[in-house]
Design a protein around this motif. Sequence first.
Motif, PDB file in Angstrom:
ATOM      1  N   GLU A  31     -71.566  33.414   2.341  1.00 49.69           N
ATOM      2  CA  GLU A  31     -70.932  34.700   2.015  1.00 49.69           C
ATOM      3  C   GLU A  31     -71.146  35.729   3.117  1.00 49.69           C
ATOM      4  O   GLU A  31     -70.226  36.450   3.513  1.00 49.69           O
ATOM      5  N   ARG A  32     -72.363  35.818   3.643  1.00 47.38           N
ATOM      6  CA  ARG A  32     -72.638  36.784   4.718  1.00 47.38           C
ATOM      7  C   ARG A  32     -71.795  36.480   5.958  1.00 47.38           C
ATOM      8  O   ARG A  32     -71.259  37.387   6.590  1.00 47.38           O
ATOM      9  N   TYR A  34     -68.950  34.838   5.967  1.00 51.12           N
ATOM     10  CA  TYR A  34     -67.553  35.114   5.633  1.00 51.12           C
ATOM     11  C   TYR A  34     -67.226  36.576   5.907  1.00 51.12           C
ATOM     12  O   TYR A  34     -66.232  36.891   6.557  1.00 51.12           O
ATOM     13  N   TRP A  35     -68.064  37.486   5.415  1.00 49.15           N
ATOM     14  CA  TRP A  35     -67.768  38.912   5.579  1.00 49.15           C
ATOM     15  C   TRP A  35     -67.877  39.359   7.030  1.00 49.15           C
ATOM     16  O   TRP A  35     -67.127  40.229   7.476  1.00 49.15           O
ATOM     17  N   GLN A  36     -68.787  38.767   7.779  1.00 50.03           N
ATOM     18  CA  GLN A  36     -68.869  39.089   9.199  1.00 50.03           C
ATOM     19  C   GLN A  36     -67.605  38.631   9.912  1.00 50.03           C
ATOM     20  O   GLN A  36     -67.004  39.375  10.690  1.00 50.03           O
ATOM     21  N   ARG A  38     -64.699  38.050   8.488  1.00 50.51           N
ATOM     22  CA  ARG A  38     -63.557  38.799   7.933  1.00 50.51           C
ATOM     23  C   ARG A  38     -63.397  40.142   8.617  1.00 50.51           C
ATOM     24  O   ARG A  38     -62.287  40.610   8.865  1.00 50.51           O
ATOM     25  N   ARG A  39     -64.510  40.789   8.952  1.00 50.65           N
ATOM     26  CA  ARG A  39     -64.426  42.080   9.636  1.00 50.65           C
ATOM     27  C   ARG A  39     -63.831  41.927  11.037  1.00 50.65           C
ATOM     28  O   ARG A  39     -63.220  42.847  11.556  1.00 50.65           O
ATOM     29  N   HIS A  44     -58.024  37.327   5.053  1.00 52.27           N
ATOM     30  CA  HIS A  44     -58.812  36.436   4.197  1.00 52.27           C
ATOM     31  C   HIS A  44     -58.609  34.976   4.590  1.00 52.27           C
ATOM     32  O   HIS A  44     -59.564  34.217   4.742  1.00 52.27           O
ATOM     33  N   TYR A 111     -56.033  40.507  -0.695  1.00 49.10           N
ATOM     34  CA  TYR A 111     -57.495  40.513  -0.764  1.00 49.10           C
ATOM     35  C   TYR A 111     -58.115  41.796  -0.220  1.00 49.10           C
ATOM     36  O   TYR A 111     -59.313  41.983  -0.289  1.00 49.10           O
ATOM     37  N   TYR A 141     -71.447  47.874   9.979  1.00 49.49           N
ATOM     38  CA  TYR A 141     -71.366  47.254   8.658  1.00 49.49           C
ATOM     39  C   TYR A 141     -72.639  46.515   8.262  1.00 49.49           C
ATOM     40  O   TYR A 141     -73.056  46.572   7.112  1.00 49.49           O
ATOM     41  N   ASP A 142     -73.239  45.798   9.209  1.00 45.97           N
ATOM     42  CA  ASP A 142     -74.427  45.011   8.877  1.00 45.97           C
ATOM     43  C   ASP A 142     -75.721  45.763   9.150  1.00 45.97           C
ATOM     44  O   ASP A 142     -76.795  45.277   8.812  1.00 45.97           O
TER      45      ASP A 142
END
Length: 186
Positions: A31-32, A34-36, A38-39, A44, A111, A141-142
Amino acid sequence: MAKEESILVSQLSNPATRREAFAEVVRLYGERLYWQIRRIVLSHDDADDVLQNTFMKAWAAMGDFHGTSQISTWLYRIAINEALDHLRRSKNKVSADAEMSVANRLMADDYFDGDNAAALLQEAIATLPDVQRTVFLLRYYDEMKYSDMSRILETSEGALKASYHIAVKKISQYVLNHNDNITSKE
């Protein structure tokens, strides 16, 4: 290295336990990552593809991982490189939506759950060169420390700080120049 991570590294290096350990890696970091991703790639579907490529590359390179860095650092490096490679390949393709702005593509993405301001921020980020964009995303973001970023990107902390500072200036200027787009759409 934390005790759990050293156990995981040991299991990854053992052919008898590698599959189960890798499944745990996917569960812990999927998940982490994926979001990295995705940014960076925004879409998606593209993020899913890049994440899958990331884990495939990690699996293929498992023999090269010796635990000298944290698993997360190693995976972030692979994921960021894959995402940047995806962007480079995408830039070389001529697509039907080449004229469509990042903000418009985001607003059309089922999404994407942001508003016009979030879409404008993403559009501003998309104008940055790849390295500045990556540094900005990791820091903003992180909230990643420059020392951790330095290990992932294999760049000096000073260069990363300079890239972040320049990125913030460019984003601020972009938003100021396009602020009327936010208010006119609301």
